[in-house]
Design a protein around this motif. Structure first.
Motif, PDB file in Angstrom:
ATOM      1  N   VAL A 226       0.834  -1.196   0.000  1.00  0.00           N
ATOM      2  CA  VAL A 226       0.000   0.000   0.000  1.00  0.00           C
ATOM      3  C   VAL A 226       0.872   1.250   0.000  1.00  0.00           C
ATOM      4  O   VAL A 226       0.605   2.216  -0.727  1.00  0.00           O
ATOM      5  CB  VAL A 226      -0.943   0.003   1.223  1.00  0.00           C
TER       6      VAL A 226
ATOM      7  N   PHE B 279       0.792   3.915  -3.062  1.00  0.00           N
ATOM      8  CA  PHE B 279       0.226   5.238  -2.776  1.00  0.00           C
ATOM      9  C   PHE B 279       1.246   6.333  -3.064  1.00  0.00           C
ATOM     10  O   PHE B 279       0.919   7.347  -3.713  1.00  0.00           O
ATOM     11  CB  PHE B 279      -0.225   5.303  -1.312  1.00  0.00           C
TER      12      PHE B 279
ATOM     13  N   ASN C  35       1.196   9.571  -5.865  1.00  0.00           N
ATOM     14  CA  ASN C  35       0.934  10.893  -5.270  1.00  0.00           C
ATOM     15  C   ASN C  35       2.252  11.633  -5.011  1.00  0.00           C
ATOM     16  O   ASN C  35       2.511  12.121  -3.907  1.00  0.00           O
ATOM     17  CB  ASN C  35       0.162  10.726  -3.960  1.00  0.00           C
TER      18      ASN C  35
ATOM     19  N   ARG D 227       1.207  14.174   1.227  1.00  0.00           N
ATOM     20  CA  ARG D 227       1.033  12.766   0.860  1.00  0.00           C
ATOM     21  C   ARG D 227       1.341  11.788   1.990  1.00  0.00           C
ATOM     22  O   ARG D 227       0.739  10.721   2.060  1.00  0.00           O
ATOM     23  CB  ARG D 227       1.871  12.435  -0.376  1.00  0.00           C
TER      24      ARG D 227
ATOM     25  N   LEU E 270      -1.315   9.218   3.312  1.00  0.00           N
ATOM     26  CA  LEU E 270      -1.003   7.793   3.337  1.00  0.00           C
ATOM     27  C   LEU E 270      -1.412   7.179   4.670  1.00  0.00           C
ATOM     28  O   LEU E 270      -1.949   6.063   4.712  1.00  0.00           O
ATOM     29  CB  LEU E 270       0.496   7.585   3.090  1.00  0.00           C
TER      30      LEU E 270
ATOM     31  N   CYS F  70      -4.992   6.658   4.535  1.00  0.00           N
ATOM     32  CA  CYS F  70      -5.283   5.549   3.627  1.00  0.00           C
ATOM     33  C   CYS F  70      -5.132   4.209   4.344  1.00  0.00           C
ATOM     34  O   CYS F  70      -5.965   3.307   4.188  1.00  0.00           O
ATOM     35  CB  CYS F  70      -4.372   5.624   2.411  1.00  0.00           C
TER      36      CYS F  70
END
Length: 223
Positions: A162, A166, A170, A176, A180, A183
């Protein structure tokens, strides 16, 4: 748990301390200070909870000085509730806590008793050192620190996948790393379906608290 997610590898930076992994330390403490158990618990570990019919029978057991198992003739005192009971995520210290190291909990007692849990908890951390000078740290290399709400449903490699996906998608977002973290929380929380929260693969989502830190290891160079 903390892991380093590097470009080509995942480096675990911590390991969970649980009643199972620290069984010998906890049992030894109970051996040295039996009054801490207040006559309500036994320090011995058995593969299963013993019953009255087991008295006089030989069963497997472990004490603080034992790595493996031996045989013991069951006595009436062995029928007391085990100091460490359960296995895996169900393991509990004094039937109360699933961890064996931590801060706080000074007033915590076993329910309906005067037995204090705090003496069995250690605040001493295990320190792992990662020397940045020996590694070529990239811009997208990060340290992920999270509570067990994340790790209960995602393994190290799943989290790393992930993270890499990600950050690759980005690159221009100044927020970011914060995004993250959100996320990862959302991934572990899943989606509500009816009365349950489910992951994308239809497995049950995390039911524990989920806190995540994403810490970049290298400052983005100025344009």
């Amino acid at each position: 748990r903390a892991i380093l997610v590097l470009k080509d590898s995942v480096v675990p930076m911590s390991s969970e301390f649980t009643p199972e992994t620290e069984r010998q330390r906890i049992q030894h403490l109970a051996f040295l200070f039996p009054k801490l158990l207040d006559g309500e618990f036994t320090r011995f570990e058995f593969p299963r909870r013993l019953k009255g019919d087991d008295v006089g029978q030989k069963v497997l057991y472990r004490d603080y000085f034992m790595e493996g198992w031996g045989y013991k003739t069951v006595e009436k005192a062995d029928l007391k509730y085990p100091l460490i009971h359960g296995h895996g995520k169900q393991a509990r210290l004094l039937g109360t806590l699933a961890v064996s190291r931590g801060l706080g909990d000074h007033q915590l007692k076993v329910i309906d008793t005067n037995i204090e849990v705090k003496p069995f908890l250690s605040c001493i951390p295990k320190v792992n050192v990662f020397d940045f000078a020996l590694h070529d740290i990239k811009e997208d290399d990060v340290l992920i620190m999270a509570t067990d709400g994340l790790w209960d449903v995602l393994c190290n490699n799943e989290v790393a996948h992930v993270v890499r996906s990600f950050l690759a998608e980005n690159r221009t977002d100044p927020q970011r790393f914060s995004e993250l973290a959100k996320c990862l929380v959302c991934r572990a929380r899943g989606m509500k379906r009816g009365h349950q929260w489910m992951l994308d693969d239809s497995h049950e989502a995390s039911y524990d608290d989920i806190s995540v830190f994403v810490i970049p290891l290298r400052k983005r160079e100025e344009d």
